[in-house]
Design an enzyme around this catalytic site. Structure first.
Site, mmCIF file in Angstrom:
data_model
loop_
_atom_site.group_PDB
_atom_site.id
_atom_site.type_symbol
_atom_site.label_atom_id
_atom_site.label_comp_id
_atom_site.label_asym_id
_atom_site.label_seq_id
_atom_site.Cartn_x
_atom_site.Cartn_y
_atom_site.Cartn_z
ATOM 1 N N LEU A 19 0.813 -1.206 0.000
ATOM 2 C CA LEU A 19 0.000 0.000 0.000
ATOM 3 C C LEU A 19 0.851 1.263 0.000
ATOM 4 C CD1 LEU A 19 -2.790 -1.014 2.530
ATOM 5 C CD2 LEU A 19 -3.177 -0.327 0.154
ATOM 6 N N ASP A 73 13.813 4.830 11.373
ATOM 7 C CA ASP A 73 12.799 4.080 12.110
ATOM 8 C C ASP A 73 11.809 5.067 12.699
ATOM 9 O OD1 ASP A 73 11.258 2.512 13.773
ATOM 10 O OD2 ASP A 73 12.950 1.624 14.867
ATOM 11 N N ILE A 74 10.616 5.148 12.114
ATOM 12 C CA ILE A 74 9.644 6.154 12.526
ATOM 13 C C ILE A 74 8.966 5.808 13.851
ATOM 14 C CG2 ILE A 74 9.221 7.221 10.303
ATOM 15 C CD1 ILE A 74 6.966 4.460 11.654
ATOM 16 N N TYR A 171 -2.490 -6.809 16.769
ATOM 17 C CA TYR A 171 -2.730 -5.986 15.576
ATOM 18 C C TYR A 171 -4.083 -5.275 15.664
ATOM 19 C CZ TYR A 171 -3.402 -5.041 10.544
ATOM 20 O OH TYR A 171 -3.635 -4.456 9.325
ATOM 21 N N LYS A 175 -4.627 -1.255 15.753
ATOM 22 C CA LYS A 175 -5.388 -0.579 14.708
ATOM 23 C C LYS A 175 -6.614 0.147 15.270
ATOM 24 C CE LYS A 175 -2.962 -1.420 11.019
ATOM 25 N NZ LYS A 175 -2.191 -0.296 10.412
ATOM 26 N N THR A 205 -1.334 -7.229 0.263
ATOM 27 C CA THR A 205 -0.013 -6.799 0.698
ATOM 28 C C THR A 205 0.728 -8.019 1.226
ATOM 29 O OG1 THR A 205 -0.647 -6.366 2.997
ATOM 30 C CG2 THR A 205 -1.001 -4.575 1.411
#
Length: 301
Positions: A19, A73-74, A171, A175, A205
């Site tokens: 994505l 690395d964000i 996850y 999210k 993905t």
């Protein structure tokens, strides 16, 4: 290049594949200059063998666009700060932030270790918060200096964050947290000219190919509904000046379908006007549940 994002500078995290790559290419095709962030890790977040951000930059430049790579690395404060700095150093401005980076470490809850919980929370939730914080600080300074931006943030949630997904407790929680973060950010940052929205995409993905192999398979002919490129047009529009007035929204998007999600809203209610006994509370709850709409099905249940 002309397009609805001509003159804008866009940073996309996790943009080396899937994505994120599709978003970066789509923004560039609409005239944006793009900061392509990717750490180049594997599906589980471990060290990768490639540097995909550079490959995406090469694609954009080959098509006549402008882009630079960012390998920080964000999910670290320094990495997130350097992402904003990369945009300012290369192009002198930042207009749009697309938070997309993430990976999976799927386990059923009884087998989900603390490390796997923390790793997914770190990349998805912290990896949204830190770039958002640094970008917002820059835009706030611009607004206070009399240069109110037409700033845009697009966060990436998931159907797992909306409905839950069996085997993905970490996850799904991350999210869902991104949706909460989006709503708070939209409310807090509007005064500075910053709009914040989220998408819950369904697309093919590296993550979804493994978790939902049959659903995500590309067809032999006809419209490929799961192609990640189908999601990007909405993201590009949300990241453009043309989306003025749209903030605090969550959009589910898949193939050619876009749905505005309406979130938690009050359903049936009953007020006794006094404290109930546990038995009375149970009786009231059952009556209300009989009147309420059925909850959405959890993925994989």
């Amino acid at each position: 290049m002309s397009g609805i994002c001509a003159g804008r500078v866009v940073a996309v995290t996790g943009a080396g594949r899937g994505l994120g790559r599709a978003h970066a290419l789509a923004f560039a095709a609409e005239g944006a200059r793009v900061v392509v962030n990717d750490l180049g890790v594997g599906l589980d977040g471990g060290p990768g063998k490639e540097s995909p951000a550079g490959a995406v930059v090469a694609e954009i430049r080959a098509a006549g666009g402008e882009a630079v790579a960012h390998g920080g690395d964000i999910a670290t404060d320094a990495g997130a700060e350097s992402l904003v700095a990369a945009a300012l150093d290369a192009y002198g401005r930042l207009d749009t932030l697309v938070n997309n980076a993430g990976f999976l470490r799927d386990r059923m809850l009884v087998n989900l270790g603390e490390d796997d919980w923390d790793a997914v929370m770190r990349v998805h939730l912290k990896g949204h918060f830190l770039p958002l914080r640094h970008a917002a600080a820059h835009w706030r300074a611009e607004a206070r200096a009399g240069r109110t931006p037409a700033a845009r943030v697009v966060n990436t949630s998931s159907g797992a964050g909306l409905l839950g997904s069996v085997g993905q407790g970490n996850y799904s929680a991350a999210k869902a947290g991104i949706i909460g973060l989006t709503l708070v950010a939209a409310a807090e940052l509007a005064r500075y000219g910053i709009q914040v929205n989220a998408i819950a995409p369904a697309a093919r993905t590296r993550m979804t190919e493994r978790a939902f192999a049959e659903t995500m398979a590309a067809p032999d002919t006809g419209f490929d509904a799961m192609a990640p490129e189908n999601v990007s047009p909405l993201v590009v529009w949300l990241g453009s000046a043309g989306s003025a007035g749209v903030t605090g929204r969550v959009f589910e998007t898949e193939g050619g379908r876009i749905t505005v999600m309406e979130g938690w809203r009050p359903g049936p209610t009953a007020d006794k006007g006094a404290r109930r006994t546990p038995a009375e509370a149970g009786e009231a709850a059952l009556k209300l549940l009989a009147e309420a709409a059925a909850p959405g099905a959890v993925y994989g249940a």
